[in-house]
Design an enzyme around this catalytic site. Sequence first.
Site, short mmCIF file in Angstrom:
data_model
loop_
_atom_site.label_atom_id
_atom_site.label_comp_id
_atom_site.label_asym_id
_atom_site.label_seq_id
_atom_site.Cartn_x
_atom_site.Cartn_y
_atom_site.Cartn_z
N HIS A 147 1.04 -0.98 0.09
CA HIS A 147 0.18 0.46 -0.34
C HIS A 147 1.06 1.47 -0.32
O HIS A 147 0.22 2.07 0.16
CB HIS A 147 -1.26 0.31 1.47
CG HIS A 147 -2.12 -1.25 1.00
ND1 HIS A 147 -1.95 -2.04 1.68
CD2 HIS A 147 -3.54 -0.73 0.07
CE1 HIS A 147 -3.22 -2.71 0.98
NE2 HIS A 147 -3.91 -1.86 0.20
N HIS A 170 -2.49 -5.50 -6.47
CA HIS A 170 -2.91 -6.97 -5.92
C HIS A 170 -4.60 -6.96 -5.30
O HIS A 170 -5.43 -6.47 -5.87
CB HIS A 170 -2.27 -6.41 -3.73
CG HIS A 170 -3.34 -4.79 -2.93
ND1 HIS A 170 -2.59 -4.32 -3.09
CD2 HIS A 170 -3.81 -5.53 -2.50
CE1 HIS A 170 -3.29 -3.02 -2.51
NE2 HIS A 170 -3.88 -4.01 -1.86
N CYS A 179 -14.28 -4.63 3.66
CA CYS A 179 -13.39 -5.30 2.88
C CYS A 179 -12.41 -5.04 2.81
O CYS A 179 -11.73 -5.32 4.61
CB CYS A 179 -13.15 -3.71 1.71
SG CYS A 179 -12.67 -2.70 2.68
N HIS A 204 -8.62 -8.39 2.11
CA HIS A 204 -7.44 -8.93 1.09
C HIS A 204 -7.62 -10.42 1.74
O HIS A 204 -7.32 -10.89 2.93
CB HIS A 204 -5.93 -8.63 1.44
CG HIS A 204 -6.21 -6.60 1.29
ND1 HIS A 204 -6.03 -6.26 2.35
CD2 HIS A 204 -6.03 -5.98 0.14
CE1 HIS A 204 -6.16 -5.16 2.39
NE2 HIS A 204 -6.36 -4.87 0.78
N GLU A 229 -14.86 -8.91 11.35
CA GLU A 229 -15.12 -8.12 11.55
C GLU A 229 -16.53 -7.13 12.06
O GLU A 229 -16.83 -6.82 13.55
CB GLU A 229 -15.19 -6.63 10.30
CG GLU A 229 -13.66 -7.24 9.98
CD GLU A 229 -13.74 -5.96 8.78
OE1 GLU A 229 -14.56 -5.09 8.94
OE2 GLU A 229 -12.64 -5.32 8.10
N TYR A 251 -9.21 -0.25 -9.48
CA TYR A 251 -8.46 0.96 -9.37
C TYR A 251 -7.45 1.41 -9.05
O TYR A 251 -6.47 0.77 -7.59
CB TYR A 251 -9.84 1.44 -8.75
CG TYR A 251 -10.73 1.21 -7.24
CD1 TYR A 251 -9.17 0.76 -6.38
CD2 TYR A 251 -10.94 -0.73 -7.53
CE1 TYR A 251 -9.46 0.48 -5.19
CE2 TYR A 251 -11.40 -0.58 -5.60
CZ TYR A 251 -10.52 -1.01 -4.26
OH TYR A 251 -10.50 -1.49 -3.79
N GLU A 277 -4.57 2.56 -2.85
CA GLU A 277 -5.33 1.63 -2.86
C GLU A 277 -4.50 0.96 -4.10
O GLU A 277 -5.19 1.68 -5.34
CB GLU A 277 -6.42 2.08 -2.55
CG GLU A 277 -7.04 1.84 -1.12
CD GLU A 277 -6.08 0.36 -0.22
OE1 GLU A 277 -6.37 -0.49 -1.39
OE2 GLU A 277 -6.89 0.67 1.02
N GLU A 315 -5.91 -1.49 -6.09
CA GLU A 315 -6.43 -3.44 -5.90
C GLU A 315 -6.70 -4.21 -7.27
O GLU A 315 -7.70 -2.64 -7.93
CB GLU A 315 -7.45 -2.96 -5.02
CG GLU A 315 -6.98 -2.55 -4.23
CD GLU A 315 -7.53 -2.09 -2.50
OE1 GLU A 315 -6.72 -2.99 -1.07
OE2 GLU A 315 -9.20 -2.43 -2.67
N TRP A 323 -12.48 3.86 -2.06
CA TRP A 323 -12.73 3.06 -2.89
C TRP A 323 -13.88 2.94 -2.93
O TRP A 323 -14.79 2.24 -3.71
CB TRP A 323 -11.75 1.96 -2.37
CG TRP A 323 -12.05 1.58 -0.95
CD1 TRP A 323 -12.88 0.92 -0.87
CD2 TRP A 323 -11.31 1.73 -0.39
NE1 TRP A 323 -13.43 0.11 0.83
CE2 TRP A 323 -11.70 0.98 1.13
CE3 TRP A 323 -10.80 2.31 0.03
CZ2 TRP A 323 -11.40 0.72 2.65
CZ3 TRP A 323 -9.79 2.40 1.56
CH2 TRP A 323 -10.63 2.02 2.93
#
Length: 197
Positions: free
Chosen positions: A41, A48, A83, A85, A103, A119, A130, A132, A175
């Site tokens: 990042h 990624h 959100c 990874h 979460e 993006y 970001e 991604e 994002w």
Amino acid sequence: MPTTPATATHSSSDGTADAIMLELVDENGTTIGTAEKLAAHQAPGQLHRAFSVFLFDEQGRLLIQRRALGKYHSPGVWSNTCCGHPYPGEAPFAAAARRTYEELGISPSLLAEAGTVRYNHPDPASGLVEQEFNHLFVGLAQEALKPDPDEVGETAFVTAAELAERHARAPFSAWFMTVLDAARPAVRELTGASAGW
């Protein structure tokens, strides 16, 4: 930088600490390697794999969350339901379900793929980027929420009109609109035309 679940290391089976690793991908989403999460990042960012989840209640309202203040990236801003990874080798669908539970303390119902979007969004506040290839998912939230306070500062269910009003006056993740707009066809299919998405 404070240590949070996102920046902390975790212990492997042999007791040593491992950095959190992400899957690097090419423009087609094909895995080409791995990188440590924070390094991926840092400007200019490394492309990624990521995922974004949009869960709705029975009235077609979107569940959004305000990210906890202790998060190293975009703390205190509103964003989509969840959100994150996938770990290297982890299917995006499995990662989306796992992180939603970690979460928010719920298992999504009728979780379905909603396409992908690529993006590049710099975050002026943190200097992080970001870059991604994001896998999108939509589904239903049908259980009582049990948010992890280290991850989530606040939650809200909002209509499309309420979201537009909130978005105009409160900070949202860089994002957020990109992933929401990309997911809209699947959102409309899930919620119906009358929900206004």
